[in-house]
Design a protein around this motif. Sequence first.
Motif, short mmCIF file in Angstrom:
data_model
loop_
_atom_site.label_atom_id
_atom_site.label_comp_id
_atom_site.label_asym_id
_atom_site.label_seq_id
_atom_site.Cartn_x
_atom_site.Cartn_y
_atom_site.Cartn_z
N ALA A 18 0.83 -1.20 0.00
CA ALA A 18 0.00 0.00 0.00
C ALA A 18 0.87 1.26 0.00
O ALA A 18 0.58 2.23 -0.71
N ARG A 21 2.51 1.60 -3.47
CA ARG A 21 1.55 2.09 -4.47
C ARG A 21 1.26 3.58 -4.29
O ARG A 21 1.10 4.31 -5.27
N ARG A 22 1.19 4.03 -3.05
CA ARG A 22 0.96 5.46 -2.82
C ARG A 22 2.15 6.28 -3.29
O ARG A 22 1.99 7.35 -3.90
N ALA A 41 -5.29 8.89 -6.28
CA ALA A 41 -5.85 7.77 -5.51
C ALA A 41 -6.13 6.57 -6.41
O ALA A 41 -5.93 5.42 -6.00
N THR A 45 -4.51 2.79 -6.09
CA THR A 45 -5.42 1.68 -5.78
C THR A 45 -5.28 0.52 -6.74
O THR A 45 -5.30 -0.64 -6.33
N GLU A 115 -12.12 3.43 -11.55
CA GLU A 115 -12.00 4.04 -10.22
C GLU A 115 -12.53 5.46 -10.24
O GLU A 115 -13.23 5.89 -9.31
#
Length: 288
Positions: A18, A21-22, A41, A45, A115
């Motif tokens: 996580a 990925r950010r 975002a 994601t 998304e």
Amino acid sequence: MPGDLPMPTTIFTADELAVIRRAYAHQVMATAATSNPRIEAAFATVPREIFLGAPPWQIANLGGGYRPLPSSDLVLANGSPSLHARLLAELDIQIGDRVAHIGAGTGYYSAILAELAGTSGHVYAVEMDPDLAAHAQAALAERANVSVINADGSQWPQQEVDAIYVNFAVARPAEPWIERLRPGGRLVLPLGLPRQDRPPKGGRHASHGAALRIERGEGGFAARWIGTAYFVCANGGLTIDDNEIEALTAAFRRGGIEFVKSLLWKTEPRIGRCWHIGGQWALCYDDV
């Protein structure tokens, strides 16, 4: 033998992934020189690796061409698709939008669009190559707001949509991209011409390239140059004749596409006020 050894893989916990990925998403936005929390975002994601196929994955060389990655490390596989981040910012997808993704490939940017459109929106991911479409179908199977369509992108969308994202270079817009855009709808497409030297493998890259944003208003179609953009050129139903190739090549060589303000569609253009006049369409310097 060293060549028989399994490819080393870096293992991350869910929390570590996580964070990775950010950081990847933040780097994409910084490289694109744009700030859009919703797009950042979405990049953070969507797991890019499920759209890459089985390792070994390929990475671009600085001098051209590709080489296999030395491992299936997800950090190395992420890359930096900053051009797409910039183009997606121009597309301005809203929750609930119906979006056509033309040239969806394996579906990574279809997932980003999904998304952005949210569960109340829908993405039509159109890909002509059956193998790529099959990969996209598998990778996007859990996204109820995406339909993968194996078809020629020049024939889609087949219903009105709020936004159209084209992921290959074209020398003219396809009729459905203009006529099935809702009022207020946006189209982002790379305008370009194929190089004469076709590579032995892969698609034919553009020799000139410019990304355009088209928006349908009450009085016509506003057009704006986004920037230089080189994509693989279209196959299928978007070929043009030699005369139009020559005219578009001359327009690129003259320059001035950055001053374009409108797209004329099936309307008589004003001679001397257009950057390029094609068959039943033109890019002009006048406002809508």
